[in-house]
Write an enzyme that holds these catalytic residues in place. Structure first.
Site, mmCIF file in Angstrom:
data_model
loop_
_atom_site.group_PDB
_atom_site.id
_atom_site.type_symbol
_atom_site.label_atom_id
_atom_site.label_comp_id
_atom_site.label_asym_id
_atom_site.label_seq_id
_atom_site.Cartn_x
_atom_site.Cartn_y
_atom_site.Cartn_z
ATOM 1 N N TYR A 27 0.764 -1.307 -0.230
ATOM 2 C CA TYR A 27 -0.039 0.126 0.098
ATOM 3 C C TYR A 27 0.877 1.298 0.144
ATOM 4 O O TYR A 27 0.245 2.368 -0.567
ATOM 5 C CB TYR A 27 -0.973 -0.064 1.216
ATOM 6 C CG TYR A 27 -2.156 -0.695 0.851
ATOM 7 C CD1 TYR A 27 -2.065 -2.192 0.857
ATOM 8 C CD2 TYR A 27 -3.432 -0.100 1.086
ATOM 9 C CE1 TYR A 27 -3.356 -2.622 0.690
ATOM 10 C CE2 TYR A 27 -4.678 -0.833 0.946
ATOM 11 C CZ TYR A 27 -4.733 -2.209 0.797
ATOM 12 O OH TYR A 27 -5.781 -2.882 0.472
ATOM 13 N N LYS B 30 3.900 -15.688 2.228
ATOM 14 C CA LYS B 30 3.997 -16.067 1.092
ATOM 15 C C LYS B 30 5.523 -16.332 0.997
ATOM 16 O O LYS B 30 6.334 -15.932 -0.120
ATOM 17 C CB LYS B 30 3.453 -15.477 0.023
ATOM 18 C CG LYS B 30 3.233 -15.901 -1.205
ATOM 19 C CD LYS B 30 2.309 -17.084 -1.562
ATOM 20 C CE LYS B 30 2.262 -17.771 -2.918
ATOM 21 N NZ LYS B 30 1.784 -19.175 -3.123
ATOM 22 N N ASP C 254 -2.396 -18.626 0.166
ATOM 23 C CA ASP C 254 -3.157 -19.324 -0.523
ATOM 24 C C ASP C 254 -3.990 -20.241 0.130
ATOM 25 O O ASP C 254 -5.063 -20.478 0.157
ATOM 26 C CB ASP C 254 -2.434 -19.766 -1.898
ATOM 27 C CG ASP C 254 -1.215 -20.270 -1.900
ATOM 28 O OD1 ASP C 254 -0.656 -20.388 -0.564
ATOM 29 O OD2 ASP C 254 -0.624 -20.842 -2.912
ATOM 30 N N ASP D 269 -5.735 -7.270 3.739
ATOM 31 C CA ASP D 269 -7.334 -6.754 3.036
ATOM 32 C C ASP D 269 -8.053 -7.887 2.254
ATOM 33 O O ASP D 269 -9.349 -8.050 2.710
ATOM 34 C CB ASP D 269 -6.757 -5.737 1.948
ATOM 35 C CG ASP D 269 -7.696 -5.341 1.324
ATOM 36 O OD1 ASP D 269 -8.802 -4.641 1.901
ATOM 37 O OD2 ASP D 269 -7.785 -5.256 0.166
ATOM 38 N N ASP E 244 -11.829 -9.761 3.991
ATOM 39 C CA ASP E 244 -13.090 -9.585 3.441
ATOM 40 C C ASP E 244 -13.843 -10.729 3.136
ATOM 41 O O ASP E 244 -14.946 -11.117 3.407
ATOM 42 C CB ASP E 244 -13.069 -9.020 1.770
ATOM 43 C CG ASP E 244 -13.207 -7.462 1.699
ATOM 44 O OD1 ASP E 244 -13.020 -6.810 2.787
ATOM 45 O OD2 ASP E 244 -13.535 -7.022 0.613
HETATM 46 C C1 IPM Z 1 -10.461 -1.770 3.639
HETATM 47 C C2 IPM Z 1 -10.447 -1.160 2.366
HETATM 48 C C3 IPM Z 1 -9.187 -0.076 2.089
HETATM 49 C C4 IPM Z 1 -8.154 -0.745 1.888
HETATM 50 C C5 IPM Z 1 -9.691 0.689 0.836
HETATM 51 C C6 IPM Z 1 -10.891 1.665 0.779
HETATM 52 C C7 IPM Z 1 -8.323 1.615 0.746
HETATM 53 O O1 IPM Z 1 -10.713 -2.177 1.455
HETATM 54 O O2 IPM Z 1 -10.261 -1.133 4.603
HETATM 55 O O3 IPM Z 1 -10.220 -2.918 3.725
HETATM 56 O O4 IPM Z 1 -7.934 -1.488 0.930
HETATM 57 O O5 IPM Z 1 -7.578 -1.009 2.986
HETATM 58 MG MG MG Z 2 -10.603 -4.041 2.234
#
Ligand code: IPM
Ligand code: MG
Length: 372
Positions: free
Chosen positions: A141, A191, A223, A247, A251
């Protein structure tokens, strides 16, 4: 106690869900006799529209003067063109960097009442309760160089994945300390079969494990971790990993419970206090936000689930202010509301008593005032 809370609702459903958290915080303040003041600022796409920048100096100043930050979400189709130089997402990235929020805690807890909303088979997600500690201020990032250019051979772009041992050590330490207070199992995800940064990650983590011999450490490839989260999620207690893996995996973890609308997060600049004392004063404030994004598809319809934001406010009470009982009260009210069949549309699975964003917020605030 007195606390000053910066409210950065952002874009899309961000302001809608954050407003409900404020109502819930007010209910907590009334019941427990606290004095919370709120200062609101712009961030994200709406800040770009208004000030030409995703994080105006005013918003940063306001955040730096606060005891904690409650953040909503940023982004939306209006600002999605990859050609534009300023992105709404830069707003949250700048906040994380400026506040030094290197440890992002993302709990993944399954509500048994919502097990039918899960995309997984019920037996797979029974007893799932883990927390992802995502490194938040380094890695892909933020690594430099980071740019896109064109020369005679065509277009090129580069992002850089870099970590120092210090950056790795401080976030892995937070994860070890958390694991120590939970079930004492830590999975470090990397990884290392491909990347140098991952080999360093593994080295530093193994070295640190000597200090935490009471915690069982497992190394796992990213993975494979993606597979285990959907096939065997109950093996996890604490997972620690670098920014980008975190990240993606968070999710994935967020949806196995049925909806992203239920999961909060905390971004910290230091390990969570163990003494239950208010943290800040001199340091920088921590930031709390739902895991879900700005959800442009449902913005303005009054149907967004505010629970992830409200649970983020509970994390704020717990980690920034040391208010355990108050945080428990919020969590109990949400639990009770779900048990009584109240749902937002994302977790309704065709049944339950479906309510809108502010109705749910009202009800949770009401339950807190009535101590139920
Ligand atoms: C998260 C989001 C952010 C990230 C975006 C909005 C920049 O996806 O907080 O997970 O990638 O960190
Ligand atoms: Mg995210």
């Amino acid at each position: 106690m007195e606390a000053r809370i910066a409210i950065l609702g952002g874009d899309g459903i961000g302001p809608e869900v954050t407003a409900e958290s404020v109502r819930v915080l007010d209910a907590v303040a009334d019941r427990f006799g606290h004095d919370f003041t709120y200062v609101a600022g712009r961030v994200g796409g709406n800040a770009i529209d208004e000030y030409g920048t995703s994080l105006p100096q005013d918003s940063l100043n306001l955040v730096l003067g606060a005891d904690a930050v409650l953040f909503g979400a940023v982004g939306g189709p209006k600002w999605d063109n990859p050609e534009i130089p300023i992105r709404p997402e830069d707003g949250i990235l700048k906040l994380r960097k400026n506040l030094g929020l290197f440890a992002n805690l993302r709990p993944c807890k399954i509500y048994p009442q919502l097990i039918d909303s899960s995309p997984l088979k019920p037996e797979r997600i029974q007893n799932v309760d883990f927390i992802i500690v995502r490194e938040l201020t380094g890695g892909l990032y933020f690594g430099k160089p980071k740019r896109k250019w064109e020369n005679s051979r065509g277009r090129r772009a580069v992002d850089t994945l870099a970590y120092t041992e210090k950056e790795i050590e401080r976030v892995v330490r937070v994860a070890f300390e958390l694991a120590r207070r939970r079930r004492k199992v830590l999975h470090s995800v990397d990884k290392m079969n491909v990347m140098e940064t991952s080999r360093l990650w593994r080295e530093v983590t193994s070295e640190l494990s000597v200090e935490f011999h009471d915690v069982e450490l497992h190394h796992m490839l990213a993975d494979n971790a993606a597979i285990q989260i959907v096939t065997n999620p109950s093996i996890f207690d604490v997972i620690v990993t670098e920014n980008m893996f975190g990240d993606i995996l968070s999710d994935e973890a967020a949806v196995i419970g049925g909806s992203m609308g239920m999961l909060p997060s905390a971004s910290l600049a230091a390990a969570p206090p163990t003494d239950g004392k208010k943290r800040r004063r001199g340091g920088k404030p921590a930031l709390y936000e739902p895991i879900h994004g700005s959800a442009p598809d449902i913005t303005g319809r009054g149907i967004a689930n505010p629970m992830a934001s409200i649970l983020s406010a509970a994390m704020m009470l717990r980690w920034s202010f040391g208010l355990q009982e108050e945080a428990d009260a919020i969590e109990a009210s949400i639990n009770g509301a779900i048990s009584d069949g109240y749902r937002t549309v994302d977790i309704s699975n065709g049944g339950g008593n479906v309510m809108g964003t502010s109705q749910i917020g009202d009800m949770i605030a009401g339950r807190i005032r009535m101590n139920r």
